[in-house]
Design a protein around this motif. Structure first.
Motif, PDB file in Angstrom:
ATOM      1  N   ALA A  57       0.812  -1.224   0.000  1.00 12.01           N
ATOM      2  CA  ALA A  57       0.000   0.000   0.000  1.00 12.01           C
ATOM      3  C   ALA A  57       0.843   1.271   0.000  1.00 12.01           C
ATOM      4  CB  ALA A  57      -0.956  -0.010   1.198  1.00 12.01           C
ATOM      5  N   ASP A  58       2.045   1.215   0.562  1.00 13.48           N
ATOM      6  CA  ASP A  58       2.922   2.393   0.621  1.00 13.48           C
ATOM      7  C   ASP A  58       3.411   2.840  -0.760  1.00 13.48           C
ATOM      8  OD1 ASP A  58       2.709   2.305   3.359  1.00 13.48           O
ATOM      9  OD2 ASP A  58       4.656   1.347   3.658  1.00 13.48           O
ATOM     10  N   ASP A  59       3.250   2.004  -1.765  1.00 11.78           N
ATOM     11  CA  ASP A  59       3.756   2.326  -3.103  1.00 11.78           C
ATOM     12  C   ASP A  59       2.811   3.193  -3.927  1.00 11.78           C
ATOM     13  OD1 ASP A  59       6.300   0.961  -3.178  1.00 11.78           O
ATOM     14  OD2 ASP A  59       5.167  -0.920  -3.168  1.00 11.78           O
ATOM     15  N   LEU A  60       1.623   3.490  -3.423  1.00 11.54           N
ATOM     16  CA  LEU A  60       0.630   4.187  -4.240  1.00 11.54           C
ATOM     17  C   LEU A  60       1.154   5.501  -4.814  1.00 11.54           C
ATOM     18  CD1 LEU A  60      -2.140   4.361  -5.514  1.00 11.54           C
ATOM     19  CD2 LEU A  60      -2.975   5.406  -3.388  1.00 11.54           C
ATOM     20  N   GLY A  61       1.743   6.347  -4.017  1.00  7.55           N
ATOM     21  CA  GLY A  61       2.199   7.650  -4.507  1.00  7.55           C
ATOM     22  C   GLY A  61       3.235   7.529  -5.609  1.00  7.55           C
ATOM     23  N   THR A  62       4.224   6.690  -5.392  1.00  5.45           N
ATOM     24  CA  THR A  62       5.285   6.493  -6.382  1.00  5.45           C
ATOM     25  C   THR A  62       4.738   5.873  -7.659  1.00  5.45           C
ATOM     26  OG1 THR A  62       6.852   6.168  -4.580  1.00  5.45           O
ATOM     27  CG2 THR A  62       7.532   5.402  -6.743  1.00  5.45           C
ATOM     28  N   LEU A  63       3.906   4.846  -7.506  1.00  2.00           N
ATOM     29  CA  LEU A  63       3.304   4.189  -8.665  1.00  2.00           C
ATOM     30  C   LEU A  63       2.428   5.169  -9.443  1.00  2.00           C
ATOM     31  CD1 LEU A  63       2.807   1.562 -10.266  1.00  2.00           C
ATOM     32  CD2 LEU A  63       0.884   1.121  -8.713  1.00  2.00           C
ATOM     33  N   HIS A  64       1.632   5.944  -8.731  1.00  2.00           N
ATOM     34  CA  HIS A  64       0.739   6.890  -9.406  1.00  2.00           C
ATOM     35  C   HIS A  64       1.523   7.949 -10.183  1.00  2.00           C
ATOM     36  CE1 HIS A  64      -2.811   9.055 -10.457  1.00  2.00           C
ATOM     37  NE2 HIS A  64      -2.387  10.150  -9.828  1.00  2.00           N
ATOM     38  N   ALA A  65       2.657   8.372  -9.668  1.00  2.00           N
ATOM     39  CA  ALA A  65       3.474   9.354 -10.394  1.00  2.00           C
ATOM     40  C   ALA A  65       3.883   8.807 -11.761  1.00  2.00           C
ATOM     41  CB  ALA A  65       4.705   9.727  -9.573  1.00  2.00           C
ATOM     42  N   ILE A  66       4.133   7.510 -11.847  1.00  2.00           N
ATOM     43  CA  ILE A  66       4.508   6.886 -13.119  1.00  2.00           C
ATOM     44  C   ILE A  66       3.270   6.669 -13.996  1.00  2.00           C
ATOM     45  CG2 ILE A  66       5.453   4.785 -14.181  1.00  2.00           C
ATOM     46  CD1 ILE A  66       7.236   4.550 -11.575  1.00  2.00           C
ATOM     47  N   LEU A  67       2.234   6.050 -13.427  1.00  2.00           N
ATOM     48  CA  LEU A  67       1.058   5.674 -14.220  1.00  2.00           C
ATOM     49  C   LEU A  67       0.198   6.860 -14.653  1.00  2.00           C
ATOM     50  CD1 LEU A  67      -0.155   2.457 -12.308  1.00  2.00           C
ATOM     51  CD2 LEU A  67       1.354   2.622 -14.311  1.00  2.00           C
ATOM     52  N   SER A  68       0.352   7.998 -13.998  1.00  2.00           N
ATOM     53  CA  SER A  68      -0.446   9.170 -14.362  1.00  2.00           C
ATOM     54  C   SER A  68       0.273  10.102 -15.334  1.00  2.00           C
ATOM     55  CB  SER A  68      -0.838   9.959 -13.107  1.00  2.00           C
ATOM     56  OG  SER A  68       0.317  10.506 -12.487  1.00  2.00           O
ATOM     57  N   ASP A  69       1.527   9.797 -15.643  1.00  2.00           N
ATOM     58  CA  ASP A  69       2.304  10.654 -16.536  1.00  2.00           C
ATOM     59  C   ASP A  69       1.849  10.455 -17.986  1.00  2.00           C
ATOM     60  OD1 ASP A  69       4.756  12.416 -17.020  1.00  2.00           O
ATOM     61  OD2 ASP A  69       5.052  10.711 -18.384  1.00  2.00           O
ATOM     62  N   PRO A  70       1.408  11.513 -18.668  1.00  2.00           N
ATOM     63  CA  PRO A  70       0.892  11.351 -20.030  1.00  2.00           C
ATOM     64  C   PRO A  70       1.926  10.892 -21.054  1.00  2.00           C
ATOM     65  CG  PRO A  70       0.797  13.672 -19.340  1.00  2.00           C
ATOM     66  CD  PRO A  70       1.274  12.876 -18.166  1.00  2.00           C
ATOM     67  N   VAL A  71       3.194  11.226 -20.860  1.00  2.00           N
ATOM     68  CA  VAL A  71       4.216  10.770 -21.807  1.00  2.00           C
ATOM     69  C   VAL A  71       4.516   9.289 -21.577  1.00  2.00           C
ATOM     70  CG1 VAL A  71       6.598  11.078 -22.595  1.00  2.00           C
ATOM     71  CG2 VAL A  71       5.200  13.082 -22.036  1.00  2.00           C
ATOM     72  N   THR A  72       4.745   8.919 -20.325  1.00  2.00           N
ATOM     73  CA  THR A  72       5.011   7.516 -20.003  1.00  2.00           C
ATOM     74  C   THR A  72       3.867   6.627 -20.480  1.00  2.00           C
ATOM     75  OG1 THR A  72       6.359   8.105 -18.092  1.00  2.00           O
ATOM     76  CG2 THR A  72       5.413   5.893 -18.094  1.00  2.00           C
ATOM     77  N   MET A  73       2.628   7.095 -20.339  1.00  2.00           N
ATOM     78  CA  MET A  73       1.452   6.268 -20.626  1.00  2.00           C
ATOM     79  C   MET A  73       0.822   6.551 -21.995  1.00  2.00           C
ATOM     80  SD  MET A  73       1.496   4.400 -17.982  1.00  2.00           S
ATOM     81  CE  MET A  73      -0.065   3.543 -17.998  1.00  2.00           C
ATOM     82  N   GLN A  74       1.578   7.124 -22.909  1.00  2.00           N
ATOM     83  CA  GLN A  74       1.016   7.540 -24.197  1.00  2.00           C
ATOM     84  C   GLN A  74       0.461   6.397 -25.042  1.00  2.00           C
ATOM     85  OE1 GLN A  74       4.140   8.931 -27.115  1.00  2.00           O
ATOM     86  NE2 GLN A  74       5.456   8.554 -25.341  1.00  2.00           N
ATOM     87  N   TYR A  75       0.882   5.168 -24.820  1.00  2.00           N
ATOM     88  CA  TYR A  75       0.375   4.053 -25.615  1.00  2.00           C
ATOM     89  C   TYR A  75      -0.773   3.318 -24.930  1.00  2.00           C
ATOM     90  CZ  TYR A  75       4.396   4.985 -28.490  1.00  2.00           C
ATOM     91  OH  TYR A  75       5.309   5.606 -29.310  1.00  2.00           O
TER      92      TYR A  75
END
Length: 172
Positions: free
Chosen positions: A18-36
């Motif tokens: 559960a402690d990983d939510l903030g770090t994970l969300h920073a990656i998964l919410s990034d529009p460039v990282t998630m462009q595909y």
């Protein structure tokens, strides 16, 4: 509780908690990282991703794991295997997401190769697949480097009805 699952030269792949939510969300919410992907994740979507993977650890003994840089201790992405429906078939889907600032450094290939070996050797899987948007050249390159070959193309209703490539590899 976080548990290391795999180790490579530069990476540790470990379970989420559960402690990983903030770090994970920073990656998964990034529009460039998630462009595909269909869209960058909302906070609720990231929470669901985290919850789904923690349930997969209990149900299947595997899932997607946090990709941690050994040199910095920073979570730089996500990699692992999930049972998923791909073009109407249940498959063992090998996937990865690397935060944009770490692209082009070989981390995805390193993590994907380790997950492939884990799937075949530790989990006893007979087949692994990977799917990606037709124009996601970097992911195609990673998958080809670890020995997967394109099996078919299909229109992916789960990703904006775009042309998607399905790659596969069978255990020798």
């Amino acid at each position: 509780m976080k548990q290391n699952v795999l180790e490579t030269k530069r990476l540790i792949l470990r379970t989420y908690d559960a402690d990983d939510l903030g770090t994970l969300h920073a990656i998964l919410s990034d529009p460039v990282t998630m462009q595909y992907w269909p869209a960058p994740f909302t906070l609720e979507g990231s929470q669901q991703w985290l919850n789904n993977n923690m349930k997969r650890y209990e149900t299947h003994g595997f899932g997607r794991w946090a990709m941690v840089s050994k040199s910095s201790g920073q979570v730089i992405g996500d990699c692992g295997i999930v049972v998923a429906e791909l073009d109407g078939q249940l498959e063992n889907d090998l996937g990865f997401i690397v935060a944009k600032e770490f692209w082009g450094k070989g981390f995805a290939t390193e993590a994907a190769e380790a997950c492939k070996q884990f799937g075949f050797q530790q989990l006893g899987l007979k087949r692994l697949c990977a799917n990606m948007a037709f124009d996601h050249h970097a992911s195609r390159s990673v998958i080809e480097k670890i020995g997967m070959t394109k099996e078919k193309e299909y229109i992916n209703a789960r990703n904006r009805n775009i042309l998607t490539f399905l790659y596969a590899i069978e255990k020798d």
